[in-house]
Scaffold this motif. Structure first.
Motif, PDB file in Angstrom:
ATOM      1  N   ASN A 185      -2.818  -2.472   4.415  1.00  0.00           N
ATOM      2  CA  ASN A 185      -1.982  -1.970   5.508  1.00  0.00           C
ATOM      3  C   ASN A 185      -2.094  -0.456   5.665  1.00  0.00           C
ATOM      4  O   ASN A 185      -1.191   0.186   6.187  1.00  0.00           O
ATOM      5  N   THR A 186      -3.179   0.104   5.196  1.00  0.00           N
ATOM      6  CA  THR A 186      -3.384   1.548   5.232  1.00  0.00           C
ATOM      7  C   THR A 186      -4.164   1.934   6.485  1.00  0.00           C
ATOM      8  O   THR A 186      -5.110   1.264   6.872  1.00  0.00           O
ATOM      9  N   ASN A 187      -3.761   3.030   7.093  1.00  0.00           N
ATOM     10  CA  ASN A 187      -4.482   3.536   8.262  1.00  0.00           C
ATOM     11  C   ASN A 187      -5.855   4.038   7.850  1.00  0.00           C
ATOM     12  O   ASN A 187      -6.045   4.515   6.732  1.00  0.00           O
ATOM     13  N   SER A 209       0.839  -1.182   0.000  1.00  0.00           N
ATOM     14  CA  SER A 209       0.000   0.000   0.000  1.00  0.00           C
ATOM     15  C   SER A 209       0.884   1.244   0.000  1.00  0.00           C
ATOM     16  O   SER A 209       1.844   1.337   0.746  1.00  0.00           O
ATOM     17  N   HIS A 210       0.558   2.178  -0.844  1.00  0.00           N
ATOM     18  CA  HIS A 210       1.288   3.436  -0.906  1.00  0.00           C
ATOM     19  C   HIS A 210       0.411   4.583  -0.426  1.00  0.00           C
ATOM     20  O   HIS A 210       0.694   5.735  -0.717  1.00  0.00           O
ATOM     21  N   TYR A 211      -0.619   4.276   0.292  1.00  0.00           N
ATOM     22  CA  TYR A 211      -1.549   5.288   0.761  1.00  0.00           C
ATOM     23  C   TYR A 211      -1.324   5.526   2.244  1.00  0.00           C
ATOM     24  O   TYR A 211      -1.101   4.593   3.009  1.00  0.00           O
ATOM     25  N   THR A 212      -1.405   6.773   2.639  1.00  0.00           N
ATOM     26  CA  THR A 212      -1.210   7.134   4.038  1.00  0.00           C
ATOM     27  C   THR A 212      -2.421   6.748   4.867  1.00  0.00           C
ATOM     28  O   THR A 212      -2.291   6.174   5.939  1.00  0.00           O
ATOM     29  N   ALA A 213      -3.605   7.072   4.348  1.00  0.00           N
ATOM     30  CA  ALA A 213      -4.823   6.790   5.111  1.00  0.00           C
ATOM     31  C   ALA A 213      -6.036   6.797   4.199  1.00  0.00           C
ATOM     32  O   ALA A 213      -6.018   7.372   3.122  1.00  0.00           O
ATOM     33  N   TYR A 267      -5.304  -2.793  -2.104  1.00  0.00           N
ATOM     34  CA  TYR A 267      -4.731  -1.450  -2.061  1.00  0.00           C
ATOM     35  C   TYR A 267      -4.598  -0.936  -0.625  1.00  0.00           C
ATOM     36  O   TYR A 267      -3.717  -0.165  -0.306  1.00  0.00           O
ATOM     37  N   PHE A 268      -5.537  -1.325   0.222  1.00  0.00           N
ATOM     38  CA  PHE A 268      -5.637  -0.717   1.548  1.00  0.00           C
ATOM     39  C   PHE A 268      -5.350  -1.682   2.696  1.00  0.00           C
ATOM     40  O   PHE A 268      -5.669  -1.392   3.838  1.00  0.00           O
TER      41      PHE A 268
END
Length: 176
Positions: free
Chosen positions: A51-53, A3-7, A48-49
């Motif tokens: 491991n995303t907060n 995942s490259h998304y912060t949250a 995609y999410f």
């Protein structure tokens, strides 16, 4: 895929507890809060999410309070006991999707009973909903979860998809 998304900012309208959404031409209707729970469940299952907060924003608290306290619209009348619990959602996961099953769930903690004697208690109901939505997240995401309660918010989302039809990045603009 990492995942490259912060949250993920997930907005839940508290004021929608007594509203239904018509799903199809057969007039199948679903409560909007339950629909939000199901949408969150489907988002959590996306690679995609994984491991995303997550950030939960419970919105329209002012309208929610007015419906409960001024108009006396009882919560349990519109959010019934047979609401899909986290237990039901875990059991409905597609076994071919490994991400939701990465962590074991304690089925005894998954269903939270609503105390209908507190049908018009705004604080109790919000805490109940926070717990219901939190249980949808896998345990490893619950530790970083942030929950906010707001009165009004404008939300604009821009999703950019690359040539391979994969989500490239998302921009979220919040106007308060």
């Amino acid at each position: 895929m990492d995942s490259h998304y912060t949250a993920v900012l997930f907005v839940i309208s508290l004021a929608d507890y007594n509203l239904n959404h018509e799903l199809n031409e057969c007039h199948h209707r679903v409560n909007r809060l339950i629909e939000s729970m199901e949408l969150l469940h489907s988002i959590v299952g996306l690679s995609y999410f994984k491991n995303t907060n997550f950030i939960f924003m419970f919105n329209h608290k002012d309208i929610f309070d007015r419906k409960l306290l001024h108009f006396k619209i009882p919560f349990s009348q519109h959010f019934p006991d047979d609401t899909p619990s986290r237990y039901d959602l875990v059991d409905s996961i597609d076994p071919s999707n490994p991400y939701p099953h990465e962590h074991e769930y304690d089925h005894d903690d998954m269903h939270v009973e609503f105390d209908s004697t507190k049908d018009l208690d705004s604080t109790y109901i919000i805490n109940f909903l926070k717990q219901q939505f939190t249980l949808i997240l896998p345990p490893h995401l619950r530790n970083t979860l942030r929950i906010y309660i707001t009165c009004a918010i404008g939300l604009f989302v821009l999703l950019v998809v690359n040539d391979d039809h994969k989500l490239s990045y998302a921009l979220i603009f919040v106007v308060v």
